[in-house]
Design an enzyme around this catalytic site. Structure first.
Site, PDB file in Angstrom:
ATOM      1  N   MET A   1      38.189  35.131  49.804  1.00 40.58           N
ATOM      2  CA  MET A   1      37.506  34.334  48.789  1.00 40.58           C
ATOM      3  C   MET A   1      37.881  32.868  48.922  1.00 40.58           C
ATOM      4  SD  MET A   1      37.942  34.834  44.654  1.00 40.58           S
ATOM      5  CE  MET A   1      39.504  34.021  44.339  1.00 40.58           C
TER       6      MET A   1
ATOM      7  N   SER B   1      42.193  39.509  52.397  1.00 35.29           N
ATOM      8  CA  SER B   1      41.929  39.584  50.962  1.00 35.29           C
ATOM      9  C   SER B   1      40.624  40.362  50.726  1.00 35.29           C
ATOM     10  CB  SER B   1      41.915  38.171  50.384  1.00 35.29           C
ATOM     11  OG  SER B   1      42.121  38.211  49.006  1.00 35.29           O
ATOM     12  N   GLN B   2      39.659  39.825  49.966  1.00 34.56           N
ATOM     13  CA  GLN B   2      38.462  40.629  49.676  1.00 34.56           C
ATOM     14  C   GLN B   2      37.713  41.030  50.947  1.00 34.56           C
ATOM     15  OE1 GLN B   2      36.133  38.162  46.984  1.00 34.56           O
ATOM     16  NE2 GLN B   2      35.105  37.053  48.638  1.00 34.56           N
TER      17      GLN B   2
ATOM     18  N   ASP C   1      53.151  38.374  45.861  1.00 35.23           N
ATOM     19  CA  ASP C   1      51.767  37.977  45.641  1.00 35.23           C
ATOM     20  C   ASP C   1      51.536  37.581  44.183  1.00 35.23           C
ATOM     21  OD1 ASP C   1      48.870  37.962  45.475  1.00 35.23           O
ATOM     22  OD2 ASP C   1      48.854  39.181  47.290  1.00 35.23           O
TER      23      ASP C   1
ATOM     24  N   HIS D   1      50.373  35.553  48.439  1.00 35.53           N
ATOM     25  CA  HIS D   1      49.128  36.065  49.005  1.00 35.53           C
ATOM     26  C   HIS D   1      48.738  35.346  50.306  1.00 35.53           C
ATOM     27  CE1 HIS D   1      45.579  38.459  48.665  1.00 35.53           C
ATOM     28  NE2 HIS D   1      44.760  37.439  48.615  1.00 35.53           N
TER      29      HIS D   1
END
Ligand SMILES: *[C@@H]1O[C@H](CO)[C@@H](O)[C@H](O)[C@H]1NC(C)=O
Ligand SMILES: *[C@@H]1O[C@H](CO)[C@@H](O)[C@H](O)[C@H]1NC(C)=O
Length: 317
Positions: free
Chosen positions: A52, A126-127, A244, A300
């Site tokens: 993202m 991530s996503q 994270d 993250h």
């Protein structure tokens, strides 16, 4: 631009921190007269899907990872996915484009790419990681060999504790939309993060209305095709970031989540109904030693080149 091999860990840290900066209007790395790939090449190609706020080609994030892998694995074909016609669209689509549409666009693109005919490894950030898992489940041809999830949220998120960098105002808007109705059809269709919003206090709503995550996680019914396709992976590697502050709950990076009906206690993948009923084939994969659980210290998507080389590079060689 020099290869990453000369980069220090400090540079790498700055680079990965840039993964979290938003709306990048950074110069795109232009390749004039790209490399020629040998069709007898036995090296497995690699497909990257960014996270993202990032894009395919930011020279400080995906672009640098692509370069680094190309340097470490000579001759490898690396495709960093661009969702849309350009970098700006790609970045915006990471917030606003229906995920099911994104996955189907990617499936088409991968199926048409002659370099990927024999299969490929996939690495999602991530996503981008849960989106690539959807590709594995829905589009078995060409096949993914190893799927590497770097900080992916396989059971979604219930919270957006910190939105990085300049986009905190975007996050405020997103958070408001999610709180006022993540499962309304309108929000589901138009907000990417709603499509992996997982509210343990409204489990019925989630199961019924989540257009993306509840579907790929077999919450409504078991699609045997998904199960069969996922089990075709040779390995499914999941990286969790120990410190994270972006993903909530962090255990989602290892396919765990909050126990249903409350928002405090978490459960591991192995404790979940998904695993116990083996609705997605993950228990079978675990038994076959296909699931790999890795950790990285740091926030993250923050890792050093040394960590990457030691932990992830072996899957690409
Ligand atoms: C199961 O998934 C496949 C692959 O995406 C799809 O073509 C099929 O329609 C799905 N079946 C059901 C019952 O949803
Ligand atoms: C990160 O988290 C781990 C485990 O929770 C902890 O042991 C470590 O001290 C933390 N590191 C940093 C830099 O905060």
């Amino acid at each position: 631009m020099q290869g990453l091999g000369q980069a220090s860990s400090v540079y790498w840290f700055r680079m990965t921190a840039a993964l979290l900066s938003f709306l990048l209007v950074a110069p795109v790395l232009l390749v004039t007269g790209g490399p020629v790939y040998d069709s007898t090449n036995k090296i497995v190609p690699l497909v990257l899907w960014h996270g993202m706020g990032d894009s395919c080609c930011n020279p400080l994030s995906m672009g640098a990872i692509k370069k680094m892998v190309e340097k470490e694995v000579p001759g490898i074909y690396v495709l960093s996915l661009m969702i849309g016609k350009n970098v700006i669209e790609d970045t915006e689509n990471g917030f606003f484009k229906d995920v099911n549409e994104q996955v189907s666009m990617v499936c088409d693109q991968l199926a048409k790419d002659p370099q990927l005919k024999g299969g490929y490894n996939a690495m999602g950030f991530s996503q981008g990681a849960q989106f690539l898992r959807a590709v594995a489940q829905r589009c078995p041809s060409p096949p993914i060999k190893t799927l590497i999830s770097v900080g992916g949220q396989h059971q979604g998120v219930y919270g957006l504790p910190r939105c990085p960098g300049e986009s905190s105002h975007i996050c405020d808007i997103i958070r408001k939309a999610l709180n006022s109705g993540a499962y309304s059809d309108l929000v589901q269709k138009h907000l990417v993060q709603a499509q992996y919003w997982h509210d343990p206090l409204n489990d019925d709503l989630y199961k019924k209305h989540s257009l993306f995550l509840a579907d790929i996680n077999q919450e409504r019914s078991v699609n045997e095709t998904y199960k069969k396709n996922l089990q075709r992976l040779e390995k499914f590697v999941m990286v969790k970031f120990l410190n994270d502050t972006v993903v909530d709950p962090v255990v989602s990076e290892w396919f765990g989540f909050l126990k249903t009906g409350q928002a405090k206690e978490t459960e591991t993948l192995q404790e979940s109904v998904l695993y116990k009923e083996d609705r997605l084939g993950l228990a079978a994969m675990d038994k076959a030693k296909k699931l790999v659980f890795l950790t990285s210290e740091g926030d993250h998507l923050q890792f050093t080149k040394e960590w990457f080389d030691t932990n992830l590079l072996p899957y690409l060689r």
